[in-house]
Design a protein around this motif. Structure first.
Motif, PDB file in Angstrom:
ATOM      1  N   ARG A   1       3.534   2.629  -8.448  1.00 39.11           N
ATOM      2  CA  ARG A   1       4.938   1.768  -8.906  1.00 39.11           C
ATOM      3  C   ARG A   1       4.754   1.056  -8.670  1.00 39.11           C
ATOM      4  NH1 ARG A   1       9.615   4.237  -5.731  1.00 39.11           N
ATOM      5  NH2 ARG A   1       7.931   3.937  -4.114  1.00 39.11           N
ATOM      6  N   ARG A   2       5.545   0.268  -9.797  1.00 43.10           N
ATOM      7  CA  ARG A   2       5.618  -1.037  -9.717  1.00 43.10           C
ATOM      8  C   ARG A   2       7.006  -1.982  -9.250  1.00 43.10           C
ATOM      9  NH1 ARG A   2       2.001  -3.868 -14.814  1.00 43.10           N
ATOM     10  NH2 ARG A   2       0.345  -2.665 -14.697  1.00 43.10           N
ATOM     11  N   VAL A   3       7.032  -2.427  -8.282  1.00 47.86           N
ATOM     12  CA  VAL A   3       8.248  -2.685  -7.883  1.00 47.86           C
ATOM     13  C   VAL A   3       8.824  -4.214  -8.010  1.00 47.86           C
ATOM     14  CG1 VAL A   3       9.742  -2.595  -6.111  1.00 47.86           C
ATOM     15  CG2 VAL A   3       8.218  -0.894  -6.170  1.00 47.86           C
TER      16      VAL A   3
ATOM     17  N   LEU B   1       0.813  -1.275  -0.266  1.00 41.56           N
ATOM     18  CA  LEU B   1      -0.190   0.090   0.466  1.00 41.56           C
ATOM     19  C   LEU B   1       0.329   0.626  -0.380  1.00 41.56           C
ATOM     20  CD1 LEU B   1      -2.339  -1.077   2.848  1.00 41.56           C
ATOM     21  CD2 LEU B   1      -3.189  -0.504  -0.072  1.00 41.56           C
ATOM     22  N   SER B   2       2.030   1.450   0.804  1.00 42.38           N
ATOM     23  CA  SER B   2       2.779   2.577   0.742  1.00 42.38           C
ATOM     24  C   SER B   2       3.612   2.571  -0.753  1.00 42.38           C
ATOM     25  CB  SER B   2       3.565   1.888   1.910  1.00 42.38           C
ATOM     26  OG  SER B   2       5.156   3.393   2.113  1.00 42.38           O
ATOM     27  N   THR B   3       3.712   1.412  -1.461  1.00 43.52           N
ATOM     28  CA  THR B   3       4.429   2.120  -2.659  1.00 43.52           C
ATOM     29  C   THR B   3       3.626   2.444  -3.601  1.00 43.52           C
ATOM     30  OG1 THR B   3       5.824  -0.157  -1.953  1.00 43.52           O
ATOM     31  CG2 THR B   3       6.227   0.611  -4.203  1.00 43.52           C
ATOM     32  N   VAL B   4       2.361   1.275  -3.763  1.00 48.82           N
ATOM     33  CA  VAL B   4       1.630   1.527  -4.826  1.00 48.82           C
ATOM     34  C   VAL B   4       0.746   2.978  -4.488  1.00 48.82           C
ATOM     35  CG1 VAL B   4      -0.841   0.465  -6.026  1.00 48.82           C
ATOM     36  CG2 VAL B   4       1.163  -0.589  -5.231  1.00 48.82           C
ATOM     37  N   VAL B   5      -0.425   3.046  -3.340  1.00 50.06           N
ATOM     38  CA  VAL B   5      -1.050   4.262  -3.031  1.00 50.06           C
ATOM     39  C   VAL B   5      -0.090   5.327  -2.445  1.00 50.06           C
ATOM     40  CG1 VAL B   5      -3.013   5.331  -1.819  1.00 50.06           C
ATOM     41  CG2 VAL B   5      -3.192   2.714  -2.621  1.00 50.06           C
TER      42      VAL B   5
END
Length: 384
Positions: free
Chosen positions: A194-196, A67-71
């Motif tokens: 962002r896709r990690v 959630l932190s990365t995508v939102v």
């Protein structure tokens, strides 16, 4: 962020770590003798319930990091605060061991949701030269939470439900504080999600970090879960055990200086020193019960060593995974908690066979052996 904004964010982060880690996750062991007595629970059942706290963390860690990365980091941090509130309220109300177990699980999810996203907040919103210090202060919230719990336990006496109800109310207030203090949008939000790639976790320089994190989790869970019960059994005075907990928490507060210590002495040197310090504090606790000074010495060494060591793991992770801090950071603490989840369950079945003292000796020796792990694989921090 300005210096004033950074300080406000640091204070809010420290408070929610105190609520989610220091209270919701680690305080079960403080009230273990009273809870065991009220529900007439065996060692095996206690170990399984304690393990649920760590299972909850494992279930939530990847959700929080994702959630932190995508939102944005703000959402999972606030969800973590609400989980701490709900879980501790369930523990306070629990009429049966089953409801107690659910409360322990829900409370255990809270640091998994709230903690990893703070690595994104720190990297994105604070000056590079301040990041180690900001992270160390936020990480030391565990010590503040543990230190707060001890005096409340003394005041509550055998009424452990009252203590958990106060914890839940405090967690709600802290969650509201974070809702006001956290940045509402990431500066990267306009770029879209962002896709990690998860293959970054296969980075060779992270292998030593991951092995150490898992084993550190296993051995320290023995102390967090069973130290109070061990002291109650050996001294016969529950109040001595609670005072021990207060010393442990106060010592943990000194973890706020971890950033400066690592900047001054280096990550590798601090890691080796802390592995030895924490390991010896676990080994010697059963041997030091003859004197209060010895008990408090073990608590002080473990409390300070544990909090600073977790800060070292976090800094080590952020140095390796600069491109996606919350992913590497989250997986590192996932492994610590995987070990901490296995530790109480395994211990619950070993204690009837080996006894508490032998278990503590073995766990301490494993921790001491971690000093042999090399930390030279991580790349240096970028200088501002």
């Amino acid at each position: 962020m300005s210096l004033a904004q950074t300080r406000g964010l640091t204070a809010a982060g420290l408070a929610i770590v105190a609520a989610t880690y220091g209270l919701a996750r680690y305080c079960f062991g403080l009230f273990l003798p009273d809870i065991r007595h009220e529900f007439a629970l065996s060692s095996e059942v206690i170990g399984l319930i304690a393990g649920l706290s760590y299972a909850g963390y494992l279930a939530a860690t990847f959700a929080g990091s994702w959630l932190s990365t995508v939102v944005e980091p703000r959402l999972p941090i606030l969800l973590g605060g609400l989980a701490a509130t709900a879980g501790m309220a369930l523990i306070a109300w629990s009429p049966t061991p089953g409801i107690l177990a659910v409360g322990v699980f829900v409370a255990g999810t809270s640091p998994g949701l709230a903690y990893p996203p703070f690595s994104d907040v720190i990297v994105r919103h604070t000056h590079a030269g301040r990041q180690n210090v900001v992270y160390a202060w936020i990480n030391s919230g565990t010590g503040f939470g543990v230190a707060f719990a001890g005096p409340l336990a003394l005041y509550a006496g055998g009424d452990w439900r009252l203590a958990w109800l106060v914890f839940a109310a405090l967690a709600l207030v802290i969650t509201i504080w974070n809702a006001l203090a956290l940045p509402r949008r990431s500066p990267h939000a306009d770029a879209g999600p962002r896709r990690v790639p998860l293959w970054i976790l296969l980075e060779k320089s992270a292998r030593a970090l991951f092995v150490s994190a898992f084993l550190f989790g296993v051995v320290t869970a023995v102390y967090w879960t069973y130290a109070v019960e061990l002291l109650t059994l050996l001294t016969g005075d529950p109040r001595d055990a609670v005072r021990f907990w207060i010393v442990l928490g106060i010592a943990g507060v000194f973890g706020c200086f971890a950033g400066g210590l690592v900047n001054r002495w280096g990550l590798g040197g601090m890691y080796r020193l802390l592995a030895l310090l924490v390991g010896m504090s676990i080994c010697t606790l059963p041997l030091l019960v003859a004197t209060r000074l010895g008990i408090y010495l073990s608590a002080a060494c473990f409390g300070a060593g544990f909090i600073v060591m977790t800060a070292v793991f976090g800094m080590w992770s952020m140095r390796i995974f600069r491109a996606a801090p919350s992913v590497g950071f989250g997986f590192t603490f996932f492994l610590i908690s995987l070990g901490q989840g296995a530790g109480p369950v395994l211990s619950g079945f070993l204690i009837p066979v080996t006894g508490h003292s032998t278990l503590f000796l073995a766990a301490g020796l494993v921790c001491v052996s971690l000093a042999a792990v090399r930390t030279t694989g991580e790349p240096p921090l970028r200088q501002p």
